[in-house]
Design an enzyme around this catalytic site. Structure first.
Site, PDB file in Angstrom:
ATOM      1  N   TYR A  82      -4.310  -1.324   8.108  1.00 22.11           N
ATOM      2  CA  TYR A  82      -4.071  -1.400   6.667  1.00 22.11           C
ATOM      3  C   TYR A  82      -3.988   0.021   6.118  1.00 22.11           C
ATOM      4  CZ  TYR A  82      -4.811  -2.083   1.695  1.00 22.11           C
ATOM      5  OH  TYR A  82      -4.656  -2.064   0.331  1.00 22.11           O
ATOM      6  N   GLU A 107       1.456   0.030  -0.640  1.00 20.00           N
ATOM      7  CA  GLU A 107       0.566  -0.655   0.306  1.00 20.00           C
ATOM      8  C   GLU A 107       1.353  -1.120   1.517  1.00 20.00           C
ATOM      9  OE1 GLU A 107      -2.867  -3.881  -0.352  1.00 20.00           O
ATOM     10  OE2 GLU A 107      -0.873  -4.768  -0.300  1.00 20.00           O
TER      11      GLU A 107
END
Ligand code: GDP
Ligand code: MN
Length: 387
Positions: free
Chosen positions: A109, A197
């Site tokens: 992530y 993101e």
């Protein structure tokens, strides 16, 4: 302003941030063509909506043949995709991204956001990336690492090392990862992003680093500097009332409650929402018509609130400074004449030309309540909304 994954990946490519090859399809014929150009399987078919959690909702499918690509495309386009980010009503899918499948070794992530507290760009990363990142953050927050970058110095090699070591990256990919993070930082700054993101950012079995997903959000207040980005705006993905309000330059945000309200000045608007809550009701929206609002803006704002079905009462609270009370009153009367008002209306105003404003309202023949102070204003609307 949010954009789609395929658009974010176009920007990634411009900055040489590696992503899988692929293209956008509006039907299965185009999907088949893109897949045959990719030339190997699996191929991934991904719903394009402005919300995450698509994988879990069935909006991301792997295909092992051209026929499967078509089958998945037909199933996904037109579906009402419900994810934890769309809300229970879901979102109709209109287009899919068809992409080369990747041999995933590990899902990471990675995100960048501005951190207001430290006035830095914050890099958030985790080696436990993938579809359960919310759960990781909630149950094992120690698996989330944070590195602050001071925008005055910009990104430096030591920042990249900190993130790389925090992610336990194999040494073979550290160089490529660091280059990618540096490019993402420049992309973030140069486009005035409010969020980038990548979840998952993958390490492939061939030790390559690839952005498999891409989410970007831009600071609306800086969009005037990025006319090219405006082409990416997809009005179908935005709340229809928000879109309507943005046409008139109104600061409007649709909320869940039942008390519609129109206020001038963001601070007063916040105070009014607090007042509504204090009185036991919930605001249906935030609407700041701005200090220099015209009668026309008031009218447009009023129309937007009136077209919101969940609104059970409307509160108008204006401090007449630059926007004079008589101008406000005329706007309200105009809007009320043009639109049928089915809900009670409470007006509180103070300031310049308040007497004239009150006279206009009183002589308008409109059925409305007037209030004098904040506390009684909140109590009146809450009582009405609850009845
Ligand atoms: P999201 O659920 O909306 O965040 O959509 P993502 O783009 O993150 O995709 C969801 C999941 O699909 C990812 O976490 C991966 O596990 C999987 N996925 C996406 N692309 C590929 C691929 O090329 N190969 C494989 N094996 N899995 C993929
Ligand atoms: Mn994702």
């Amino acid at each position: 302003m949010k954009i789609h994954e395929f658009q974010a990946k176009q920007i990634f490519r411009k900055y040489q941030v590696p992503t899988p090859n692929g293209g956008l399809a509006l039907d299965s014929e185009k999907a088949r063509q893109i897949a045959s150009e990719i030339g190997h399987f699996p191929v991934v078919v991904k719903a394009q909506i402005h919300a995450g959690g698509r994988g879990k909702g069935g909006g991301v499918q792997l295909a092992q043949s051209l026929d499967e690509v078509c089958k998945h495309t037909e199933a996904i386009i037109g579906m009402n995709l419900v994810t934890h980010q769309t809300g229970p009503e879901g979102k109709i899918v209109k287009q899919v991204l068809v992409e080369a499948g990747v041999n995933i070794e590990k899902e990471l992530y990675l995100s960048l956001i501005p951190d207001r507290e430290t006035a830095c760009i914050l890099v958030i990363a985790s080696e436990a990336g993938g579809m359960d990142i919310e759960e990781v953050a909630a149950t094992t927050p120690e698996k989330i690492i944070k590195v602050h970058i001071n925008p005055l110095s910009g990104i430096q090699p030591f920042h990249c090392r900190k993130v790389s070591f925090g992610l336990n990256l194999p040494s073979a990919v550290i160089k490529e990862f660091s280059q990618m993070l540096t490019r993402l930082y420049h992309l973030f700054i140069e486009n005035d992003c409010s969020m980038v993101e990548i979840n998952p950012l993958v390490i492939t079995k061939e030790n390559r680093v690839l952005a498999l997903d891409a989410k970007m959000d831009f600071d609306d207040n800086a969009l005037f500097r990025h006319k090219d980005l405006l082409e990416f705006r997809d009005l179908d993905e935005e709340d229809p009332l928000d879109v309507e309000a943005s046409k008139y330059n109104l600061n409007y945000i649709n909320l869940d409650g039942t008390v519609g309200n129109m206020v001038n000045g963001a601070g007063l608007a916040m105070a009014v929402m607090d007042t509504i809550k204090l009185a036991g009701a919930e605001p249906a929206n935030f609407l700041d018509v701005g200090g220099g609002a015209t009668a026309e803006m008031v009218e447009n704002g009023f129309k937007i609130i009136l077209s919101d079905d969940k609104v059970k009462a409307i509160l108008i609270n204006i401090f007449g400074g630059i926007l004079r009370c008589d101008v406000l009153a005329k706007g309200v009367v105009e809007a009320a004449r043009k639109t049928e008002i089915k809900v009670p209306l409470v007006v509180r105003m103070e300031g310049t030309n308040v007497e004239e404003g009150r006279r206009i309202l009183a002589e308008s023949g409109l059925d409305l309540f007037t209030a004098d102070d904040m506390k009684s204003t909140g109590e009146i609307v809450a009582k009405i909304a609850a009845s």
